[in-house]
Write an enzyme that holds these catalytic residues in place. Structure first.
Site, short mmCIF file in Angstrom:
data_model
loop_
_atom_site.label_atom_id
_atom_site.label_comp_id
_atom_site.label_asym_id
_atom_site.label_seq_id
_atom_site.Cartn_x
_atom_site.Cartn_y
_atom_site.Cartn_z
N HIS A 47 -10.47 24.03 -7.35
CA HIS A 47 -11.25 22.83 -7.37
C HIS A 47 -10.34 21.72 -6.78
O HIS A 47 -9.33 21.48 -5.92
CB HIS A 47 -10.25 22.37 -8.95
CG HIS A 47 -11.44 22.96 -9.52
ND1 HIS A 47 -11.07 24.01 -10.68
CD2 HIS A 47 -13.45 22.38 -10.40
CE1 HIS A 47 -12.60 24.38 -11.35
NE2 HIS A 47 -12.98 23.97 -11.54
N SER A 58 -16.89 20.93 -13.67
CA SER A 58 -16.17 20.22 -13.89
C SER A 58 -15.83 19.05 -12.39
O SER A 58 -14.42 18.96 -12.05
CB SER A 58 -15.31 21.58 -13.63
OG SER A 58 -14.90 22.62 -12.33
#
Length: 268
Positions: A250, A44
């Site tokens: 993230h 990711s």
């Protein structure tokens, strides 16, 4: 005195030569990509989870037009671009489903992988919901996995990349430290923040070591993210997002463009 001046001259010459070679090397991957294409592999952090602007056809892989591979492709226009990175990918997923675009003419490959193998999501969930001791214990389990099991899994991936793309310049890119410490911050305790950062350092050390063993470049994003960690006041990382839990921890779009892209530019 004369011998000393000669020694200084020789040392200066060697340093200058080394700098020139480093500069030439940093442009090598871009030149190869211009000739043979660029393939972006990994998890990711490469697909761009957290950056928004997801490509609809990528589905659950959540590949973003603001992810650093997409940005690098737009800036350098290689002969071809294959964006294979996928949210949640582990080393086994890369081996099973991401290597098809590689071939003998591939010029540049980038990859982020290893965090999910080490249990990144479970570590963060445990640390957010549990006590300091529970968090540290879970991190210690992850560190043991990084020491005992992850190197072999990375070797399998790196060997497969080299086998399928023998001429490519390969850049293994690491993970940022997540927290600024030594400052007042709502959320996790200082103990947890320090333990999480140390775990990231531990993982990066393992990644860099295995990359070097395969002759790959290692791109360290900890420097570019310094001053932009969670609790810094100008974070390039999402903290816990209860409305979109998958984006938690993230990089934001700024983290992709300001934290990851410059590292790929330098390492490529």
């Amino acid at each position: 005195m004369r011998r000393s001046r000669i020694a200084v001259f020789v040392s200066s010459f060697l340093l200058a030569a080394g700098a020139a070679l480093t500069g030439a090397g940093s442009a090598h991957g871009a030149q190869l990509a211009a000739e043979g294409g660029y393939v972006a592999l990994g998890d990711s952090y490469s697909s761009g989870v957290g950056a928004g602007s997801y490509i609809s056809s990528s589905g659950d892989c959540k590949r973003s037009t603001k992810a650093f591979p997409y940005l690098w492709n737009a800036a350098h226009t290689p002969t071809s671009f294959s964006f294979a990175a996928c949210s949640g990918a582990r080393t086994g997923d890369v081996l099973a489903g991401q290597l098809a675009p590689l071939n003998s003419s591939t010029g540049l490959v980038s990859i982020t992988v290893g965090g999910n193998d080490a249990g990144f999501a479970d570590v963060m969930t445990t640390c957010v919901t549990g006590s300091d001791s529970t968090c540290v214990n879970r991190i210690n389990t992850a560190r043991a996995y990084v020491d005992s099991t992850l190197p072999g899994k990375l070797d399998s991936v790196y060997s497969a990349i080299r086998s399928k793309a023998p001429a490519a310049h390969v850049v293994v890119i690491g993970y940022p430290r997540f927290y600024k410490v030594g400052t007042t911050c709502l959320g996790l305790s200082e103990t947890k923040r320090i333990a999480i950062n140390n775990a990231s350092d531990h993982l990066n050390t393992a990644l860099a070591k295995r990359a070097a063993a395969h002759g790959f470049a290692f791109g360290d994003v900890r420097t570019t993210f310094t001053g932009h960690e969670i609790c810094s006041g100008n974070s390039w990382l999402h903290s816990v997002n209860w409305l979109n839990i998958g984006e938690s921890y993230h990089p934001t779009a700024a983290g992709q463009s300001g934290g990851y892209l410059p590292v790929l530019n330098s390492a490529a």
